[in-house]
Every structure is written in C-alpha cells, then in structure tokens.
Scaffold this motif. Structure first.
Motif, PDB file in Angstrom:
ATOM      1  N   PRO A  26       0.799  -1.227   0.000  1.00  0.00           N
ATOM      2  CA  PRO A  26       0.000   0.000   0.000  1.00  0.00           C
ATOM      3  C   PRO A  26       0.831   1.277   0.000  1.00  0.00           C
ATOM      4  CG  PRO A  26      -0.931  -1.595   1.522  1.00  0.00           C
ATOM      5  CD  PRO A  26       0.376  -2.165   1.064  1.00  0.00           C
ATOM      6  N   TYR A  53      -4.209   3.553 -10.379  1.00  0.00           N
ATOM      7  CA  TYR A  53      -5.024   2.587  -9.654  1.00  0.00           C
ATOM      8  C   TYR A  53      -6.494   2.832  -9.979  1.00  0.00           C
ATOM      9  CZ  TYR A  53      -1.288   0.720  -6.677  1.00  0.00           C
ATOM     10  OH  TYR A  53      -0.169   0.078  -6.226  1.00  0.00           O
ATOM     11  N   THR A 192       2.989  -8.422   1.116  1.00  0.00           N
ATOM     12  CA  THR A 192       2.387  -7.326   0.358  1.00  0.00           C
ATOM     13  C   THR A 192       1.262  -7.771  -0.564  1.00  0.00           C
ATOM     14  OG1 THR A 192       4.115  -7.556  -1.341  1.00  0.00           O
ATOM     15  CG2 THR A 192       4.503  -5.985   0.427  1.00  0.00           C
ATOM     16  N   ASP A 193       1.464  -8.875  -1.287  1.00  0.00           N
ATOM     17  CA  ASP A 193       0.437  -9.355  -2.209  1.00  0.00           C
ATOM     18  C   ASP A 193      -0.401 -10.471  -1.596  1.00  0.00           C
ATOM     19  OD1 ASP A 193       1.224  -7.561  -4.082  1.00  0.00           O
ATOM     20  OD2 ASP A 193       2.335  -8.973  -5.330  1.00  0.00           O
ATOM     21  N   GLU A 196      -1.628  -8.592   3.212  1.00  0.00           N
ATOM     22  CA  GLU A 196      -2.208  -7.257   3.211  1.00  0.00           C
ATOM     23  C   GLU A 196      -3.424  -7.140   2.293  1.00  0.00           C
ATOM     24  OE1 GLU A 196       1.523  -4.424   4.498  1.00  0.00           O
ATOM     25  OE2 GLU A 196       1.012  -4.539   2.365  1.00  0.00           O
ATOM     26  N   ARG A 197      -3.769  -8.217   1.595  1.00  0.00           N
ATOM     27  CA  ARG A 197      -4.920  -8.180   0.694  1.00  0.00           C
ATOM     28  C   ARG A 197      -6.002  -9.179   1.085  1.00  0.00           C
ATOM     29  NH1 ARG A 197      -2.487  -6.816  -5.306  1.00  0.00           N
ATOM     30  NH2 ARG A 197      -1.135  -5.137  -4.597  1.00  0.00           N
ATOM     31  N   GLN A 198      -6.004  -9.574   2.347  1.00  0.00           N
ATOM     32  CA  GLN A 198      -7.046 -10.484   2.806  1.00  0.00           C
ATOM     33  C   GLN A 198      -7.237 -10.288   4.300  1.00  0.00           C
ATOM     34  OE1 GLN A 198      -5.539 -14.395   1.915  1.00  0.00           O
ATOM     35  NE2 GLN A 198      -4.230 -14.469   3.696  1.00  0.00           N
ATOM     36  N   SER A 203     -11.397 -14.264   4.003  1.00  0.00           N
ATOM     37  CA  SER A 203     -10.573 -15.316   3.397  1.00  0.00           C
ATOM     38  C   SER A 203     -10.321 -16.501   4.310  1.00  0.00           C
ATOM     39  CB  SER A 203      -9.223 -14.721   2.955  1.00  0.00           C
ATOM     40  OG  SER A 203      -9.413 -13.578   2.135  1.00  0.00           O
TER      41      SER A 203
END
Length: 211
Positions: A26, A53, A192-193, A196-198, A203
């Motif tokens: 982010p 974005y 990071t991928d 930080e995305r769940q 999930s």
C-alpha cells in the motif's frame, strides 16, 4: 575495488526499484484531488505518477469531497477519439486514457509529466480523485523508509546483488546473493500481495495442509 558512496547509493536505489516492481504494498499507492475544467478534455498528472489505480469524478459539483463518485473506465486513446471526436461531445466523463507528456506551447522541454485524455469532454468543472502508483522517497535521501523499517532483508540482498553484478564478482557470490534475495523477496510478496490483501473474515485464517 571498493564502491564509492555514490555507487552504493545507486545500488540501493536500483534495488528499491526492482523490489517495488515485484509486488505492490500500500505504501506505493497515493491519492490526490484535482479538477477537470469545463470544455478541457485533458488532465495533467502529478510529476511522480507512474500508473493508475483508479480515477473517479465527483459528480456533485457543489458537495466537494462528500460528492458521490463515478469511476472512469480505462480505454485506449483511439477509442476516446472515435467515440467523442469533437470537443462539443460533452457530459460527465466516463472514460480515460494515458495521453503521454504534455507538449503544449507553454510547457518547457524536456517534459516527462503525463496527461490523460477523458471522454466525453467535461460539461462542468468537476473535481476528481486519482489513486496512482508512485515510488516512495528512497531511503538514500529520506534516511528511513517503509521498506527499510519493515523488510530490510530484501533491501539488503537486493543492493548486494546489484553491487556484486556491477563489480563482476565471482559467480558463486552472485548465485549466493541472488538466492538470498529471492528468498527474502518471496517473504516480502507473501506480506504485500498476500496478507495485506485479505482478512480472516473474508478469506479465513491461513492453513497448512497436514498429512
């Protein structure tokens, strides 16, 4: 040969660029507000802009940042040119495309600041919110950084890998540093991928298969 301070700083900056393009934490995302002027289908972008974005128009011109937002769809310049061939094709912009550097008569050269073209041409003065990808300030100039504070291992081995290649080091050292860099990069990407995305609500918690 001992690298100079300037060369070491270059190795660090090259490592940062490589790392930031390997995953998207982010910290790479930044947002700004700007304005589309009535009758002007071009939008100037920030000097540190790298990629989009999202771009949204605030459709209520009297509500400021509390206005409802309408997100524009990314298209090619040729699509917008054909769909809205004249400046009199006006309305709330629906589409945008990267147009390239601004080369107007009052812009000094060389200029690498990008512009966007939107369609249709704005029929009013609309505020916009742009979320975009940019490189954070390097740890070389800032003295500290998110990457240095949270994942110094990947930065260290990234810089060492750049240095050993530049210095034409022994192949076993090149292989060693690359292996350590790849290992650190994998953990960096898991954060990071991945994490930080769940979240656990959406999930579920991470699970490791058992025999």
């Amino acid at each position: 040969m001992v690298p100079s301070t300037e060369q070491v700083n270059t190795f660090i900056k090259q490592a940062e660029q490589r790392i930031y393009n390997s995953a998207s934490p982010p910290i790479l995302k930044h947002n700004v507000y700007g304005q589309m002027d009535q009758g002007d289908k071009y939008l100037n972008l920030p000097e540190d802009f790298l990629a989009v974005y999202s771009l949204a128009v605030l459709t209520d011109t009297t509500a400021g940042e509390d206005s409802p937002q309408e997100f524009l769809l990314n298209k090619d310049v040729s699509f917008i040119r054909q769909a809205y061939p004249t400046p009199t094709d006006t309305g709330v912009p629906q589409y945008y495309a990267l147009f390239g550097p601004n080369t107007g008569p009052n812009v000094p050269l060389p200029n690498t600041t990008y512009t966007m073209i939107v369609g249709p041409t704005p029929d009013d003065n609309y505020q916009v919110e742009l979320h975009y990808f940019r490189y954070p300030e390097s740890i070389v100039t800032a003295g500290t950084s998110w990457l240095g504070n949270n994942f110094d291992t990947v930065l260290l081995y990234g810089a060492l890998m750049e240095a050993i290649v530049f210095m034409k080091g022994e192949q076993d050292l090149v292989t060693f540093y690359k292996a350590r860099y790849d290992e650190a990069l994998m953990m960096y990407r898991q954060l990071t991928d991945g994490k930080e995305r769940q979240d656990s609500y959406r999930s579920g918690q991470p699970r490791v298969p058992t025999a």
